[in-house]
Motif scaffolding. Structure first.
Motif, PDB file in Angstrom:
ATOM      1  N   UNK A  21      63.249  12.252  27.514  1.00 66.48           N
ATOM      2  CA  UNK A  21      61.943  12.759  27.083  1.00 66.48           C
ATOM      3  C   UNK A  21      61.096  11.631  26.511  1.00 66.48           C
ATOM      4  N   UNK A  22      61.710  10.770  25.715  1.00 68.58           N
ATOM      5  CA  UNK A  22      60.990   9.630  25.144  1.00 68.58           C
ATOM      6  C   UNK A  22      60.475   8.706  26.247  1.00 68.58           C
ATOM      7  N   UNK A  42      61.240  19.780  19.034  1.00 69.56           N
ATOM      8  CA  UNK A  42      59.848  19.338  18.947  1.00 69.56           C
ATOM      9  C   UNK A  42      59.687  18.313  17.827  1.00 69.56           C
ATOM     10  N   UNK A  43      60.729  17.524  17.607  1.00 67.42           N
ATOM     11  CA  UNK A  43      60.674  16.501  16.572  1.00 67.42           C
ATOM     12  C   UNK A  43      59.809  15.334  16.998  1.00 67.42           C
ATOM     13  N   UNK A  44      59.820  14.292  16.203  1.00 64.52           N
ATOM     14  CA  UNK A  44      58.996  13.115  16.464  1.00 64.52           C
ATOM     15  C   UNK A  44      59.481  12.400  17.711  1.00 64.52           C
ATOM     16  N   UNK A  45      58.547  12.045  18.577  1.00 62.94           N
ATOM     17  CA  UNK A  45      58.854  11.296  19.792  1.00 62.94           C
ATOM     18  C   UNK A  45      58.544   9.833  19.512  1.00 62.94           C
ATOM     19  N   UNK A  46      59.500   8.973  19.797  1.00 62.63           N
ATOM     20  CA  UNK A  46      59.289   7.539  19.606  1.00 62.63           C
ATOM     21  C   UNK A  46      58.559   6.977  20.818  1.00 62.63           C
ATOM     22  N   UNK A  47      57.498   6.264  20.581  1.00 62.84           N
ATOM     23  CA  UNK A  47      56.773   5.579  21.657  1.00 62.84           C
ATOM     24  C   UNK A  47      56.946   4.089  21.377  1.00 62.84           C
ATOM     25  N   UNK A  48      57.842   3.428  22.143  1.00 66.00           N
ATOM     26  CA  UNK A  48      58.197   2.051  21.819  1.00 66.00           C
ATOM     27  C   UNK A  48      57.141   1.026  22.196  1.00 66.00           C
ATOM     28  N   UNK A  49      56.086   1.441  22.837  1.00 68.49           N
ATOM     29  CA  UNK A  49      55.078   0.500  23.293  1.00 68.49           C
ATOM     30  C   UNK A  49      53.824   0.615  22.455  1.00 68.49           C
ATOM     31  N   UNK A  50      53.212  -0.507  22.209  1.00 65.56           N
ATOM     32  CA  UNK A  50      51.956  -0.511  21.485  1.00 65.56           C
ATOM     33  C   UNK A  50      50.839  -0.133  22.450  1.00 65.56           C
TER      34      UNK A  50
END
Length: 51
Positions: A21-22, A42-50
């Protein structure tokens, strides 16, 4: 829906549903697409890109 499709096409994928999902969310956001979550988590989704 995306996770189910990925699992169907790649049944041996070792990533967790959360990791998939991330990755999907991150790729969509990078391309300027909107993201909607329909899973139970529906917790926090990490978006590893700026952005």
């Amino acid at each position: 829906m995306a996770i189910r499709a990925i699992r169907t096409l790649l049944p041996k994928c070792q990533s967790t549903d959360r990791e998939l999902a991330d990755m999907v969310a991150s790729a969509a956001i990078q391309r300027g697409l909107s993201v909607s979550f329909d899973g139970a988590d529906r917790g926090e989704i990490r978006v590893p890109y700026e952005l």
